[in-house]
Design an enzyme around this catalytic site. Structure first.
Site, PDB file in Angstrom:
ATOM      1  CB  SER A 172       0.441  -2.670  -2.658  1.00 50.20           C
ATOM      2  OG  SER A 172       1.561  -2.922  -2.636  1.00 50.20           O
ATOM      3  CG  ASN A 173       4.702   0.619  -1.302  1.00 53.35           C
ATOM      4  OD1 ASN A 173       5.579  -0.194  -2.325  1.00 53.35           O
ATOM      5  ND2 ASN A 173       4.248  -0.003  -0.425  1.00 53.35           N
ATOM      6  NE  ARG A 174       3.450   5.130  -8.689  1.00 50.42           N
ATOM      7  CZ  ARG A 174       2.820   4.892  -9.590  1.00 50.42           C
ATOM      8  NH1 ARG A 174       3.034   3.823 -10.616  1.00 50.42           N
ATOM      9  NH2 ARG A 174       1.517   5.671  -9.828  1.00 50.42           N
ATOM     10  CB  SER A 175       8.349  -1.151  -3.094  1.00 46.32           C
ATOM     11  OG  SER A 175       9.470  -1.737  -2.846  1.00 46.32           O
TER      12      SER A 175
ATOM     13  CB  ALA B 178       8.086   0.389   0.205  1.00 46.87           C
TER      14      ALA B 178
END
Ligand code: C5P
Length: 221
Positions: free
Chosen positions: A29-32, A96
């Site tokens: 995943s990502n930091r959104s 994101a």
């Protein structure tokens, strides 16, 4: 009390990260945080729009009066967006979206062993680029979180995805981007015009973006 200047319009907002499973207990995943997208949904609903918020996992409370569709993966987000796109007037793509997903999802937890592990990744579809190909009357707004070459990358995304407006921000600046309640954005228009905005609260920025959407709709009519 804001003016109900978006009543009669359907606005799709995507928000948050997508999560791409590796096995039953792990994901990419990502930091959104989802804050910018939820602010967009909140602002559009307050201005009278029908808002369909398509969100990846976040810890945020959905704003009052929006229809929330929860998704996890980019492919699920793709399906939800495409289903609602024909009836939409405006799409704001603040999610994101993960660019890649594990090619094979292991049905069992992957066991550790003495060697290195390679996970093969497969490209996810670009949802916004597909909307750019399908768009008729819809206004398409994209977001671009950049860490370098902000303007060049932003212009290139706007053109390649056939967008009406791109909101670019340098996520390396303090007070901009992931997790923050404020953002420092630059509005990028087709033809190359750009408008730098000061650091502002994400809800205020959301209203500013909706003002621009209204201006674009007036030009289109
Ligand atoms: O990831 P990128 O910087 O290209 O994202 C720019 C815009 O495109 C964002 O609005 C994002 O939500 C959208 N996007 C998408 N599907 C992807 C990747 C990005 O809709 N697979």
């Amino acid at each position: 009390v804001p003016e109900k200047d978006l009543s009669g319009l359907t606005v799709i907002v995507t928000a948050g990260p997508t999560v791409e499973p590796i096995d039953p207990v792990r994901y990419l995943s990502n930091r959104s945080s989802g804050k910018m997208g939820y602010a967009m949904a909140c602002a559009a609903a307050r201005r009278g729009a029908r808002v369909i918020l398509i969100s990846g996992p976040t810890s945020l409370k959905p704003p009052h009066g929006v229809e929330l569709i929860r998704v996890e993966t980019a492919l699920q987000m793709y399906d939800a967006v495409m289903e609602h796109f024909p009836g939409a007037d405006v799409v704001v793509k603040s999610a994101a979206v993960a660019d890649y997903r594990p090619k094979a999802v292991s049905p069992q937890k992957i066991k550790k062993h003495g060697r290195d592990l390679t996970i093969e990744l497969e490209k996810n579809p670009d949802i916004l680029a597909e909307l750019g190909r399908r768009k008729k009357h819809q206004i398409l707004v994209g977001f671009a979180a950049e860490t370098e070459e902000l303007e060049t990358n932003a212009r290139q995304k706007l053109e390649s995805k056939n967008l009406d407006l791109l909101v670019a921000n340098d996520v390396t600046q303090p007070g901009a981007g992931f997790g923050s309640d404020t953002n420092i954005a630059r509005l990028v228009y087709p033809g190359g015009r750009t408008v730098p905005l000061p650091k502002m609260d994400k809800l205020l920025l959301a209203h500013r973006i909706l003002d621009e959407v209204q201006a674009l709709r007036k030009v289109q009519q």
